[in-house]
Design a protein around this motif. Structure first.
Motif, PDB file in Angstrom:
ATOM      1  N   LYS A   1       0.840  -1.195   0.000  1.00  0.00           N
ATOM      2  CA  LYS A   1       0.000   0.000   0.000  1.00  0.00           C
ATOM      3  C   LYS A   1       0.875   1.245   0.000  1.00  0.00           C
ATOM      4  O   LYS A   1       2.051   1.202   0.356  1.00  0.00           O
ATOM      5  CB  LYS A   1      -0.918  -0.004   1.224  1.00  0.00           C
TER       6      LYS A   1
ATOM      7  N   THR B   1      -1.154  -0.239  -5.609  1.00  0.00           N
ATOM      8  CA  THR B   1      -2.390   0.378  -6.074  1.00  0.00           C
ATOM      9  C   THR B   1      -2.107   1.210  -7.314  1.00  0.00           C
ATOM     10  O   THR B   1      -0.995   1.688  -7.524  1.00  0.00           O
ATOM     11  CB  THR B   1      -3.000   1.286  -4.998  1.00  0.00           C
TER      12      THR B   1
ATOM     13  N   LYS C   1      -7.362   1.002  -7.205  1.00  0.00           N
ATOM     14  CA  LYS C   1      -7.363   1.428  -5.811  1.00  0.00           C
ATOM     15  C   LYS C   1      -8.672   1.104  -5.105  1.00  0.00           C
ATOM     16  O   LYS C   1      -8.683   0.703  -3.936  1.00  0.00           O
ATOM     17  CB  LYS C   1      -7.076   2.927  -5.719  1.00  0.00           C
TER      18      LYS C   1
ATOM     19  N   ASP D   1      -8.094  -3.378  -1.545  1.00  0.00           N
ATOM     20  CA  ASP D   1      -8.228  -4.066  -0.258  1.00  0.00           C
ATOM     21  C   ASP D   1      -8.936  -5.403  -0.413  1.00  0.00           C
ATOM     22  O   ASP D   1      -8.600  -6.381   0.266  1.00  0.00           O
ATOM     23  CB  ASP D   1      -8.981  -3.187   0.739  1.00  0.00           C
TER      24      ASP D   1
ATOM     25  N   ASN E   1      -6.403  -7.790  -1.824  1.00  0.00           N
ATOM     26  CA  ASN E   1      -5.449  -8.061  -0.751  1.00  0.00           C
ATOM     27  C   ASN E   1      -6.031  -9.080   0.231  1.00  0.00           C
ATOM     28  O   ASN E   1      -5.400 -10.093   0.574  1.00  0.00           O
ATOM     29  CB  ASN E   1      -5.118  -6.750  -0.042  1.00  0.00           C
TER      30      ASN E   1
END
Length: 220
Positions: free
Chosen positions: A84, A118, A147, A151, A154
């Protein structure tokens, strides 16, 4: 003539000898776990969770992105880490990797290292820095992800992870795209464990190929 007969005998015996060596070696003494959700399949088989291995690659000539899949020929196994933007302020997250790349490169240069960042509106500063890293280390590759869903991607690599595993750890992925290990990139000892377990899995893979290629099948 006798020498030719001995040579032929050695050639015929080699697959069996290699199989015996591999079967009795330390390759079979360790079974790495498979992480993530799992469910029962047919014939009592277990279906293991598979990760996504398609990411965006920035064009070398402009800021456009293309979705590419890590083909199994060049990435039979790979170690991946999500980076990140805020990690830029904490270089210690990659301290163990830096140690090997700078001082023990020969021990890690055979392992595909994939770094995911990202992406938004072209290259970011951290991507420019990672590009320099990839130019100096041919086994290190970086890709990106949108972006707004970064998450989510991830987290998909850490589903049902052990409680002590952080989402910034390295992830070892096998040829079937199953998760086989997590490693804290801050520590040299963890990178060494990653290297050892990568090599272990590669030997297991080669052993399985050897058995399959030399399997005696009955004539139909």
């Amino acid at each position: 003539m006798k020498n030719k007969k001995w040579l032929l005998l050695l050639i015929l015996a080699l697959p069996s000898t290699m199989w015996l060596i591999l079967e009795t070696s330390t390759i079979n003494s360790k079974k790495l776990p498979i992480y993530g959700p799992r469910k029962a399949g047919t014939a009592n088989d277990t279906i293991y969770y598979k990760v996504n291995d398609s990411f965006y690659s920035l064009s070398a000539t402009d800021s456009s992105e293309q979705l590419v899949t890590l083909e199994k020929e060049n990435y039979p196994l790979y170690a991946l880490m999500f980076i990140k933007d805020e990690y830029k302020k904490n270089d210690l997250r990659l301290a163990g990797l830096w140690e090997y790349l700078n001082y023990k490169k020969q021990k890690i240069e055979h392992i595909p290292i994939v770094l995911i960042t990202t992406s938004e509106n072209g290259r970011s500063q951290i991507q420019d820095e990672l590009k320099k890293l990839t130019e100096e280390n041919k086994n290190v590759h970086f890709f990106s992800w949108k972006k707004q869903s970064f998450d989510s991607l991830n987290n998909s690599y850490f589903l049902q992870k052990p409680y002590y595993i952080d989402h910034s750890f390295f992830v070892l992925v096998d040829v079937n795209r199953n998760i086989r290990g997590y490693y804290d990139g801050r520590y040299v000892a963890e990178i060494k464990r990653l290297i050892d377990e990568y090599q272990h899995m590669r030997l297991k893979e080669e052993k399985n190929k050897l058995i399959q290629n030399n399997e005696i099948k009955p004539n139909s």
